[in-house]
Design a protein around this motif. Structure first.
Motif, PDB file in Angstrom:
ATOM      1  N   GLN A 197       0.851  -1.190   0.000  1.00 23.94           N
ATOM      2  CA  GLN A 197       0.000   0.000   0.000  1.00 23.94           C
ATOM      3  C   GLN A 197       0.889   1.242   0.000  1.00 23.94           C
ATOM      4  N   GLU A 253       3.873   0.159   2.255  1.00 27.99           N
ATOM      5  CA  GLU A 253       3.875  -0.789   3.371  1.00 27.99           C
ATOM      6  C   GLU A 253       3.559  -2.170   2.810  1.00 27.99           C
ATOM      7  N   LEU A 269       0.893  -8.766   4.513  1.00 25.33           N
ATOM      8  CA  LEU A 269       0.896 -10.203   4.263  1.00 25.33           C
ATOM      9  C   LEU A 269      -0.486 -10.721   3.868  1.00 25.33           C
ATOM     10  N   ARG A 270      -0.510 -11.593   2.878  1.00 25.41           N
ATOM     11  CA  ARG A 270      -1.744 -12.261   2.463  1.00 25.41           C
ATOM     12  C   ARG A 270      -1.499 -13.758   2.385  1.00 25.41           C
ATOM     13  N   PRO A 272      -5.350 -11.010   7.768  1.00 23.79           N
ATOM     14  CA  PRO A 272      -4.176 -10.926   8.644  1.00 23.79           C
ATOM     15  C   PRO A 272      -4.542 -10.803  10.125  1.00 23.79           C
ATOM     16  N   ASN A 319       5.912  -4.892   8.740  1.00 30.33           N
ATOM     17  CA  ASN A 319       5.401  -5.032  10.103  1.00 30.33           C
ATOM     18  C   ASN A 319       6.158  -6.121  10.843  1.00 30.33           C
ATOM     19  N   ASP A 376       3.874   2.063  14.818  1.00 31.62           N
ATOM     20  CA  ASP A 376       2.601   1.812  14.133  1.00 31.62           C
ATOM     21  C   ASP A 376       1.426   1.939  15.116  1.00 31.62           C
ATOM     22  N   ASP A 377       0.256   2.223  14.588  1.00 25.06           N
ATOM     23  CA  ASP A 377      -0.979   2.254  15.384  1.00 25.06           C
ATOM     24  C   ASP A 377      -0.830   3.141  16.610  1.00 25.06           C
ATOM     25  N   GLN A 434      -5.488   4.371  12.573  1.00 26.23           N
ATOM     26  CA  GLN A 434      -6.615   4.719  11.709  1.00 26.23           C
ATOM     27  C   GLN A 434      -7.911   4.958  12.475  1.00 26.23           C
ATOM     28  N   GLU A 469      -2.721   7.073   8.955  1.00 32.87           N
ATOM     29  CA  GLU A 469      -3.180   5.809   8.369  1.00 32.87           C
ATOM     30  C   GLU A 469      -4.678   5.844   8.141  1.00 32.87           C
ATOM     31  N   GLU A 525      -9.346   7.876   4.005  1.00 34.14           N
ATOM     32  CA  GLU A 525     -10.275   7.365   2.986  1.00 34.14           C
ATOM     33  C   GLU A 525     -10.923   8.460   2.153  1.00 34.14           C
ATOM     34  N   TYR A 535      -7.082   4.167   1.711  1.00 35.41           N
ATOM     35  CA  TYR A 535      -7.775   3.811   0.475  1.00 35.41           C
ATOM     36  C   TYR A 535      -7.850   4.989  -0.492  1.00 35.41           C
ATOM     37  N   PRO A 559      -4.238  -1.653  -0.877  1.00 32.15           N
ATOM     38  CA  PRO A 559      -3.097  -2.557  -1.022  1.00 32.15           C
ATOM     39  C   PRO A 559      -3.196  -3.299  -2.363  1.00 32.15           C
TER      40      PRO A 559
HETATM   41  P1  C2E Z   1      -1.355  -2.317  10.042  1.00 28.94           P
HETATM   42  O1  C2E Z   1       0.100  -2.562  10.004  1.00 28.94           O
HETATM   43  O2  C2E Z   1      -1.823  -1.179  10.864  1.00 28.94           O
HETATM   44  O3  C2E Z   1      -1.792  -2.158   8.522  1.00 28.94           O
HETATM   45  C1  C2E Z   1      -2.807  -1.300   8.062  1.00 28.94           C
HETATM   46  C2  C2E Z   1      -4.092  -2.056   7.821  1.00 28.94           C
HETATM   47  O4  C2E Z   1      -5.106  -1.133   7.477  1.00 28.94           O
HETATM   48  C3  C2E Z   1      -4.022  -3.029   6.651  1.00 28.94           C
HETATM   49  O5  C2E Z   1      -4.894  -4.111   6.949  1.00 28.94           O
HETATM   50  C4  C2E Z   1      -4.594  -2.204   5.507  1.00 28.94           C
HETATM   51  O6  C2E Z   1      -5.114  -2.979   4.456  1.00 28.94           O
HETATM   52  C5  C2E Z   1      -5.674  -1.453   6.226  1.00 28.94           C
HETATM   53  N1  C2E Z   1      -6.011  -0.178   5.569  1.00 28.94           N
HETATM   54  C6  C2E Z   1      -5.215   0.609   4.829  1.00 28.94           C
HETATM   55  N2  C2E Z   1      -5.845   1.715   4.417  1.00 28.94           N
HETATM   56  C7  C2E Z   1      -7.099   1.654   4.916  1.00 28.94           C
HETATM   57  C8  C2E Z   1      -8.244   2.526   4.831  1.00 28.94           C
HETATM   58  O7  C2E Z   1      -8.231   3.590   4.213  1.00 28.94           O
HETATM   59  N3  C2E Z   1      -9.356   2.118   5.510  1.00 28.94           N
HETATM   60  C9  C2E Z   1      -9.398   0.947   6.206  1.00 28.94           C
HETATM   61  N4  C2E Z   1     -10.542   0.638   6.815  1.00 28.94           N
HETATM   62  N5  C2E Z   1      -8.346   0.110   6.300  1.00 28.94           N
HETATM   63  C10 C2E Z   1      -7.208   0.459   5.662  1.00 28.94           C
HETATM   64  P2  C2E Z   1      -4.449  -5.634   6.721  1.00 28.94           P
HETATM   65  O8  C2E Z   1      -3.630  -5.763   5.476  1.00 28.94           O
HETATM   66  O9  C2E Z   1      -5.681  -6.462   6.868  1.00 28.94           O
HETATM   67  O10 C2E Z   1      -3.499  -5.914   7.943  1.00 28.94           O
HETATM   68  C11 C2E Z   1      -3.975  -5.858   9.254  1.00 28.94           C
HETATM   69  C12 C2E Z   1      -2.841  -5.921  10.257  1.00 28.94           C
HETATM   70  O11 C2E Z   1      -2.184  -7.202  10.183  1.00 28.94           O
HETATM   71  C13 C2E Z   1      -1.744  -4.899  10.027  1.00 28.94           C
HETATM   72  O12 C2E Z   1      -2.130  -3.646  10.544  1.00 28.94           O
HETATM   73  C14 C2E Z   1      -0.608  -5.529  10.800  1.00 28.94           C
HETATM   74  O13 C2E Z   1      -0.730  -5.271  12.172  1.00 28.94           O
HETATM   75  C15 C2E Z   1      -0.842  -7.021  10.546  1.00 28.94           C
HETATM   76  N6  C2E Z   1       0.051  -7.476   9.465  1.00 28.94           N
HETATM   77  C16 C2E Z   1      -0.132  -7.420   8.124  1.00 28.94           C
HETATM   78  N7  C2E Z   1       0.942  -7.927   7.465  1.00 28.94           N
HETATM   79  C17 C2E Z   1       1.826  -8.324   8.418  1.00 28.94           C
HETATM   80  C18 C2E Z   1       3.136  -8.910   8.399  1.00 28.94           C
HETATM   81  O14 C2E Z   1       3.749  -9.160   7.350  1.00 28.94           O
HETATM   82  N8  C2E Z   1       3.706  -9.192   9.607  1.00 28.94           N
HETATM   83  C19 C2E Z   1       3.088  -8.902  10.791  1.00 28.94           C
HETATM   84  N9  C2E Z   1       3.731  -9.196  11.945  1.00 28.94           N
HETATM   85  N10 C2E Z   1       1.876  -8.326  10.854  1.00 28.94           N
HETATM   86  C20 C2E Z   1       1.249  -8.031   9.686  1.00 28.94           C
END
Ligand code: C2E
Ligand code: MG
Ligand code: MG
Ligand code: MG
Length: 280
Positions: free
Chosen positions: A45, A59, A62-63, A75, A119, A181-182, A205, A238, A241, A260, A265
Motif C-alpha cells: 500500500q 507498506e 501479508l496475504r 491478517p 510489520n 505503528d498504530d 486509523q 493511516e 479514505e 484507500y 493494497p
Molecule cells: P497495520 O500494520 O496497521 O496495517 C494497516 C491495515 O489497514 C491493513 O490491513 C490495511 O489494508 C488497512 N487499511 C489501509 N488503508 C485503509 C483505509 O483507508 N481504511 C481501512 N478501513 N483500512 C485500511 P491488513 O492488510 O488487513 O493488515 C492488518 C494488520 O495485520 C496490520 O495492521 C498488521 O498489524 C498485521 N500485518 C499485516 N501484514 C503483516 C506482516 O507481514 N507481519 C506482521 N507481523 N503483521 C502483519
C-alpha cells in the motif's frame, strides 16, 4: 454440524466457540505448510508525501492463499496464530526477504526512492536471530538500508522494553528506519518515544476514522502531530479514505498519508504501474 447448531441457537454459545477453535486449529495446521507450499504473498500500500504528493514509500502487507476456501483468513485472524505458534519467526523472515527483494526491483525499475515498510511482531523482535535476519535480507537484496523501514507497535515494546531498545538500536545502527505503528492505541508511556529512536509515527486509523465526528479524536490527532514534530519525527496518517480527511490532516501538519484514498493494497505489478504513471 457445529456450524448449524451455532447458527440456530443463539442462547448456546459453546458450539460457536468449539467451531471457532476447530477452525483455528485447522487454519494453524494449514499455515504450518504455508511457506513450503508458497501460500504467502505480499501486497503493498502506497504512502504519499503531503507536500510533494509523490509516492515515497509502501507498506508490505501479508496475504494468505488457503488450500481450502473455508480456511480463507485476514491478517488480523492469521497473524495472531502465527505469533502464538512461533511460526511468525519463519514467516516474518520470509516477509523481510521478499519485501527487500521487491524494494531492489523497484529501485532498479524506477531509479527513485521507494522505501518499503515491514510489520514486525514482538515475537520476531525478541527472537535471537532477528538482527541477523535483517542483515541477510539487506545483504541479499543489496538495497540501501534506509529503504527498509520496520513498523513496531507500542504493545510489542512494553513486554521487555530494555531488550527491545537494545535490539532496535542495533537495527538502527544498520541504517534501517523505524516507525511506531498504530500510535495512540497502545499502553506505552510517552517516554517510549525518546527511549526508542523512531523516525516516524503512524497515527492509528481509529483516530482518523472519527476525526470529523469525535472532537476528542481531533484533539488527540493534533496532540500526536505536535508531539511527533517536537521530537523530530515524521507523522504519517493511516486509514485516510476521503479527500476531506486528507485536507484536514494536511492542514494539521501531517507529513504523509496512507489509506484507500491514495490506494488500496495492491500486487507488486499494480504498484509498479501506479509508480510508473507518476513518472510521466
Ligand atoms: P497495520 O500494520 O496497521 O496495517 C494497516 C491495515 O489497514 C491493513 O490491513 C490495511 O489494508 C488497512 N487499511 C489501509 N488503508 C485503509 C483505509 O483507508 N481504511 C481501512 N478501513 N483500512 C485500511 P491488513 O492488510 O488487513 O493488515 C492488518 C494488520 O495485520 C496490520 O495492521 C498488521 O498489524 C498485521 N500485518 C499485516 N501484514 C503483516 C506482516 O507481514 N507481519 C506482521 N507481523 N503483521 C502483519
Ligand atoms: Mg503497519
Ligand atoms: Mg497501523
Ligand atoms: Mg494494526
Amino acid at each position: 454440524e457445529a456450524k448449524e447448531l451455532g447458527r440456530n441457537s443463539h442462547a448456546v454459545f459453546s458450539p460457536h466457540i468449539a467451531e471457532l477453535q476447530n477452525w483455528r486449529s485447522d487454519l494453524l495446521t494449514a499455515l504450518r505448510s504455508g511457506l513450503t507450499e508458497n501460500r504467502f504473498r505480499l501486497v503493498y500500500q502506497v504512502q504519499q508525501n503531503a507536500n510533494s504528493l509523490a509516492i515515497t514509500g509502501v507498506e508490505a502487507l501479508l496475504r494468505w492463499s488457503p488450500p481450502r476456501p473455508d480456511l480463507a483468513a485476514r491478517p488480523d485472524q492469521f497473524v495472531p496464530l502465527l505469533e502464538q505458534s512461533g511460526l511468525i519467526i519463519e514467516v516474518g523472515g520470509w516477509v523481510l526477504h521478499e519485501a527487500c527483494r521487491q524494494a531492489a526491483a523497484w529501485r532498479d525499475q524506477l531509479g527513485e526512492r521507494i522505501s518499503v515498510a515491514v510489520n514486525i511482531s514482538s515475537v520476531q523482535l525478541h527472537a535471537p536471530c532477528f538482527v541477523d535476519r535483517i542483515r541477510s535480507a539487506l545483504g541479499e537484496s543489496n538495497i540501501n538500508p534506509d529503504l527498509l523501514e520496520l513498523e513496531l507497535t507500542e504493545s510489542s515494546l512494553v513486554i521487555e522494553p530494555a531488550k527491545a531498545a537494545a535490539t532496535l538500536a542495533e537495527v538502527k545502527a544498520l541504517g534501517v528506519q523505524l516507525a511506531l505503528d498504530d500510535f495512540g492505541t497502545g499502553y506505552s508511556s510517552l517516554s517510549y518515544l525518546t527511549r526508542f529512536s523512531f523516525d516516524r509515527l503512524k497515527i492509528d486509523q481509529g483516530f482518523v476514522r472519527d476525526i470529523f465526528d469525535d472532537p476528542k479524536d481531533l484533539e488527540i490527532v493534533k496532540a500526536i502531530i505536535a508531539m511527533g514534530h517536537a521530537l523530530g519525527l515524521e507523522v504519517v496518517a493511516e486509514g485516510v479514505e476521503t479527500v476531506d480527511e486528507r485536507d484536514l490532516l494536511e492542514g494539521l501538519g501531517c507529513d504523509s498519508f496512507q489509506g484507500y484514498l491514495v490506494g488500496r493494497p495492491g500486487k507488486p505489478e499494480e504498484i509498479s504501474s501506479m509508480l510508473g504513471v507518476g513518472l510521466l
